[in-house]
Enzyme design. Structure first.
Site: not given
Length: 402
Positions: A91, A358, A388
């Site tokens: 991510c 996302h 994160c």
């Protein structure tokens, strides 16, 4: 160290990451070229000046495989002398791509580069690349592997975040994102995506639901309870964290980040390149950092990465005016707010991934651009961007408005 600046950034709108999403008909390489073309055209950029293009992509297989960054550079009609690199820090990939692009400029080895990211989740599903962590039983047992949704519920349980806490944060993300779009806060940086005949497919983020409330979210069932209990993930998590009696399953589709398609690109350079190209530096990169953390809990490294970036910049949390975090799950942001005593009015002021989605490899570059635009809009001075990262990692970058 050479002063290195953010000169411009562009992103696509985020499209719903399913077959009925507005961007689904576009291939990943075509989507990745959109922000690259926009950077070139609106800055009248001679692409021969670009030393490298680095793009994050978390599932680099199939249509997204084969170094999609280089394919996008070629498809965007950049000079063939421009090399490109695809990277994967899960991510955090989009933010890491900007950091990797900026590092040679800081070292005096380059003057102009581009960092960004791409993810087409409607065409290349999350997890399609497999990987040893989930598929190697010995490694999974050694590291107490669980899926990320279980980690979110575990973190919420450990931190004492109630279902209402999580849903309240999520509802506010939708409200802020809707307000930001209504006020035109993204207008400078979001470029529409068009098909091959020029028809506009999408020009604004597709998953915002301004009508969302705590009451409407309360009707949703926990998304990870069945997997946790029937597939044994809860038992694995409790084996690593025996201080809790059970994992409370409180996350669902409404308080977790949305699955979407999207791409972004950030132009970085030094003062000489900016002068030569007649570009105005918008913000200086003060520092960046990455860090590892315990892999079962996985989602708690934002504060650690932020502290490392602050230390490298000679700053404290009190020196940061604006915080931009990836809303992987509500508990992630609530934990960060508690760890660094960040008031809600200074964090994700334009909403986040719970509302807008996302797109894994692109998100870091997207939220960096959001922070940059908001610094300029609000007249604030400094921003810290953090994400994160799966397998227990975190990424952070600090920028200062010029």
């Amino acid at each position: 160290m050479e002063a290195t600046y953010l000169l411009d950034h562009v992103r696509t709108p985020r499209g719903r990451g399913r077959a009925d999403g507005s961007l689904h008909e576009i291939t990943p390489v075509r989507l990745a070229r959109v922000p690259l073309q926009a950077l070139r055209e609106r800055n009248r950029l001679d692409t021969r000046e670009v030393s490298d293009v680095v793009m994050g992509c978390v599932v680099p297989v199939g249509e997204q495989g084969g170094n999609i960054a280089r394919m996008a550079v070629l498809d965007a009609d950049y000079d063939q002398s421009v090399p490109a690199l695809q990277i994967n820090r899960y991510c955090g990939s989009g933010l890491e791509a900007v950091a990797i692009a900026a590092a040679p400029v800081m070292a005096g080895l380059a003057e102009l580069a581009i960092g960004g990211g791409i993810e087409m989740m409607s065409r290349v599903p999350m997890g399609a690349d497999g990987g040893a962590w989930a598929q190697d039983p010995q490694l999974a047992a050694k590291t107490h592997f669980v899926i990320q949704g279980i980690s979110a519920d575990l973190l919420a349980t450990l931190r004492g975040h109630s279902r209402e806490d999580l849903d309240a944060y999520a509802a506010e993300s939708h409200r802020r994102a809707a307000a930001a779009w209504a006020e035109g806060r993204f207008a400078r940086s979001v470029v529409p995506v068009r098909d091959f005949i020029g028809t506009t497919l999408l020009e604004r983020d597709e998953t915002i639901r301004p009508e969302t409330t705590v009451q409407t979210l309360a009707a949703l069932k926990p998304a990870f309870e069945e997997m946790g209990r029937q597939y044994g993930y809860d038992a694995v998590a409790l084996g690593r964290y025996p201080q809790i009696e059970r994992v409370e399953h409180r996350h669902h589709a409404g308080n977790s980040s949305g699955i979407v398609d999207g791409a972004a690109a950030v132009l970085v350079g030094n003062a000489r390149a900016a002068d030569r190209l007649q570009l105005r530096p918008r913000a200086r990169i003060r520092s960046f950092a990455a860090i590892g953390s315990e892999p079962t809990l996985m989602l708690d490294a934002l504060a650690q990465a932020a502290r490392r970036a602050l230390l490298r910049a000679g700053m404290t949390a009190a020196d940061i005016d604006l915080w931009e975090l990836n809303e992987a799950f509500s508990t992630v942001v609530l934990t960060m707010m508690e760890e660094l005593a960040i008031p809600h009015e200074r964090i994700n002021v334009n909403g986040g991934a719970i509302a807008m989605g996302h797109p894994l490899g692109a998100t870091g570059a997207m939220i960096l651009g959001t922070a940059l635009d908001e610094l300029e809009r609000s007249g604030r001075g400094t921003a810290l961007v953090s994400l994160c990262v799966a397998a227990g990692m975190g990424s952070a970058m600090i920028i200062e408005r010029v």
